[in-house]
Design an enzyme around this catalytic site. Structure first.
Site, mmCIF file in Angstrom:
data_model
loop_
_atom_site.group_PDB
_atom_site.id
_atom_site.type_symbol
_atom_site.label_atom_id
_atom_site.label_comp_id
_atom_site.label_asym_id
_atom_site.label_seq_id
_atom_site.Cartn_x
_atom_site.Cartn_y
_atom_site.Cartn_z
ATOM 1 N N SER A 1 -9.148 -26.081 46.478
ATOM 2 C CA SER A 1 -10.297 -26.480 47.294
ATOM 3 C C SER A 1 -9.836 -27.365 48.436
ATOM 4 C CB SER A 1 -11.340 -27.227 46.448
ATOM 5 O OG SER A 1 -10.839 -28.486 46.034
ATOM 6 N N THR B 1 -3.922 -29.525 40.380
ATOM 7 C CA THR B 1 -3.403 -28.213 40.024
ATOM 8 C C THR B 1 -1.971 -28.341 39.504
ATOM 9 O OG1 THR B 1 -4.804 -27.149 41.676
ATOM 10 C CG2 THR B 1 -2.897 -25.907 40.917
ATOM 11 N N ASP C 1 0.415 -33.419 50.624
ATOM 12 C CA ASP C 1 -0.626 -34.172 49.918
ATOM 13 C C ASP C 1 -0.050 -35.125 48.875
ATOM 14 O OD1 ASP C 1 0.108 -32.168 48.130
ATOM 15 O OD2 ASP C 1 -1.871 -31.237 48.034
#
Length: 482
Positions: A13, A259, A236
Site C-alpha cells: 500500500s 511486509t 523506506d
C-alpha cells in the site's frame, strides 16, 4: 509550524501523510491511503506505477486541502531495489519489474562466475537476495540497451513531480553497486559485470533539494507554488530507522516490521567479514554517515498472504485465536525462499511443517501462531547474530512500523530475545521522511535531536520479556537441525 507531505510507498500500500512540525511538536495525520497492487501480465509480474503516481497526486491534493492549499515540502520514500527505465526523451520504457518476478532465478550464479560472492560482499557489503538490483540488471541486459536513464522507484516519482533526476544514496546502497566504506559507486564491480553506471542520475544525499513541483502538478493538486521537493532517506527502511526513538547513548537493536522484517543494528562502519557474509547480513547506508547493519526476514508477508487466502478475516479475532494456540508447537524458517512468491501460503506453511516432521497447523489460528512464533524466532536470531558479528551489546529492541499494531508479535519478540521491546512509532517511515524535511528547513537538528522529538511526541509501548528463553533456544536448535 511547518507542513510536510511524506509520500510513503510500501510493497502492498501507499500513503500520503502530513507532518506538522514546530519547535517542540510533531503531529502526523494520514491524508490518503491507496492500494499498491502488482499486476501479472504475460511477460511477468509488474508494478502498476501509473496507479501509484495517481495515488500520490490524489494524496497531495488531499494533503494540501488539509493545510489550506499550502505545503512547505514534499518527500518520497519507497521499497528498495526496483527501478524504471527512461528513453532519451525521458519517457518510461514499460512498467517496472516487480522484485518477486522470476527473471532473476539462477542469475546470481552467473554473476558469481565473474565476481565471486566473497569478493562481491567485500566490495559492496550487501547480503544475498535473488532480487538485488545487480541481479535484475544482469537479467535485463537487452532492455538496458534501449534505455538512457535508470531511476529507482522513489527517484522516478520525484522526476515525474519535478522534472529533475537524481539517485538518493540510502536507496542506491541497496543496488549492490555502492561501496559502503566510501559511500560512492563501486566502479570496479560495475565494470567487471558490464553495468554502465552512467545510466544512474547523480547521487543525492538526504536533505538535498530535489526540485519543485511542476506547474502541471500544482494545477492538478490545487497546491500553491512554489512547493519544494526534498530528498529524504528514500529507502523506506532508512527513513524508518531514522525514526527509531532511541535515547542518546542507548545500546539498541531495531526491527522494522511490515511486509518484511529488517532486524539489526545502527553502526558507524560496515562489517565486511566473511563470517558476516555467511550470516547474510547487509550493510546499507543510513542518515548522518551511519550504516544499517541488518538481515532481511520475510516478515508479515507470510500472514498477509494467508489472510488473503482465507478471504480477509478480521485480524483481531485471528490474533486472539493465535494467542490461545500452543506456543512453539511448529515453526518454519521465515526467510526460506519457498515463501517468497505469492499464492498458497497456508498450504506451503503446512507442507514445510510436514516435511520437517512437526505437527501440521490446520486452523487459521494455529497457522497464525506458527507464523508469529517463527518471526519472533527469526528476530531473536538476527539480533543475536548482529550483536556477535558487530561486537556491539544490546540492552533494548526497538520495533517500529506496521508490526507494532500486533501486540502478540511484539510480546513474542521480547520473550524470544530476552530483552525489553519498545514498540512504536507505527508510521516510522513517514515520520523519518518528515524529520529529514524538517531538518532541511532548520526545525530539527541532528539524528539524535529528531529522536528526542519522537520520544516526546509519539505513543510508545514497552513489552518486558516473560519467562526464560529456554523454549526459544530449543526451538532454534530444532529448526537448525532440519
Amino acid at each position: 509550524m511547518k507542513s510536510y507531505a511524506a509520500v510513503d510507498l510500501g510493497a502492498s500500500s501507499g500513503r500520503v501523510m502530513v507532518g506538522r512540525v514546530g519547535p517542540d511538536s510533531l503531529e502526523l495525520a494520514e491524508a490518503h491511503r491507496f492500494v499498491n497492487r502488482p499486476v501479472r501480465v504475460p511477460e511477468g509480474l509488474r508494478w502498476d506505477v501509473l496507479s501509484l503516481y495517481a495515488g500520490v497526486l490524489d494524496g497531495l491534493k488531499t494533503a494540501g486541502a488539509h493545510c489550506g492549499g499550502g505545503l512547505d515540502s514534499v518527500g518520497i520514500d519507497s521499497w528498495a531495489v526496483d527501478y524504471g527505465l527512461l528513453d532519451a526523451d525521458g519517457a518510461l520504457l514499460g512498467n517496472p519489474v516487480h522484485y518477486r518476478d522470476s527473471r532473476t532465478e539462477g542469475v546470481a550464479e552467473k554473476v558469481w562466475a565473474t565476481v565471486p560472492a566473497e569478493e562481491l560482499y567485500a566490495a559492496t557489503g550487501l547480503q544475498y537476495a535473488p532480487f538485488n538490483t545487480l541481479y535484475q540488471l544482469t537479467a535485463a541486459k537487452e532492455q538496458l540497451a534501449a534505455a538512457q536513464r535508470l531511476l529507482l522507484i522513489p527517484d522516478l516519482l520525484t522526476y515525474w513531480l519535478t522534472g529533475e533526476q537524481g539517485t538518493e544514496l540510502t536507496n542506491a546502497s541497496t543496488t549492490q553497486l555502492i561501496d559502503p566504506r566510501t559511500r560512492a559507486w563501486s566502479y570496479d564491480i560495475a565494470s567487471r559485470l558490464g553495468i554502465d553506471l552512467g545510466l544512474f542520475a547523480p547521487l543525492r544525499q538526504p536533505g538535498d533539494p530535489a526540485g519543485a513541483l511542476r506547474p502541471e502538478v500544482l494545477e492538478e493538486t490545487g497546491l500553491r507554488g512554489p512547493v519544494p521537493v526534498t530528498t529524504v532517506g528514500s529507502h523506506d527502511t532508512a527513513s524508518a530507522v531514522a525514526a527509531v526513538p532511541a535515547a542518546a547513548g542507548e545500546r539498541f537493536a531495531y526491527i522494522c516490521t511490515g511486509t518484511w522484517s529488517l532486524a539489526g543494528l545502527e553502526l558507524d562502519t560496515p562489517v565486511l567479514t566473511e563470517e558476516s557474509r555467511a550470516a547474510n547480513f547487509t550493510n546499507e547506508l543510513g542518515l548522518d554517515g551511519t550504516v544499517r547493519y541488518l538481515r532481511n526476514i520475510m516478515g508479515l508477508w507470510l500472514l498477509q498472504e494467508c489472510v488473503r487466502a482465507w478471504g480477509e478475516p478480521e485480524l483481531g479475532a485471528l490474533l486472539l485465536d493465535a494467542a490461545k494456540a500452543p506456543a512453539l508447537r511448529s515453526v518454519v524458517e521465515a526467510s526460506d525462499p519457498v515463501f517468497l512468491a505469492p499464492g498458497r501460503m497456508p498450504e506451503r506453511i503446512a507442507e514445510a511443517c510436514r516435511a520437517s516432521g512437526q505437527p501440521v497447523p490446520e486452523t487459521p489460528g494455529e497457522i497464525t501462531r506458527c507464523i508469529l512464533d517463527s518471526l519472533a524466532l527469526a528476530h531473536r536470531k538476527a539480533v543475536a547474530d548482529a550483536r556477535r558479528l558487530a561486537g556491539q551489546e544490546v540492552d533494548v529492541v526497538h520495533v517500529v512500523g506496521g508490526g507494532t499494531r500486533n501486540a502478540l508479535l511484539c510480546q513474542l519478540t521480547a520473550d524470544a530475545c530476552g530483552l525489553p521491546v519498545v514498540a512504536g512509532p507505527t508510521e516510522a517511515a513517514a515520520l523519518g521522511n518528515v524529520l529529514v524535511q524538517a531538518r532541511a528547513h532548520g526545525l530539527v537538528g541532528d539524528l539524535a535531536d529528531g529522536r528526542r522529538l519522537l520520544t516526546r511526541t509519539q505513543p510508545l509501548t514497552r513489552y518486558e520479556p516473560q519467562g526464560d528463553t529456554a523454549p526459544w533456544r530449543a526451538a532454534e536448535a530444532r529448526l537448525a537441525t532440519r
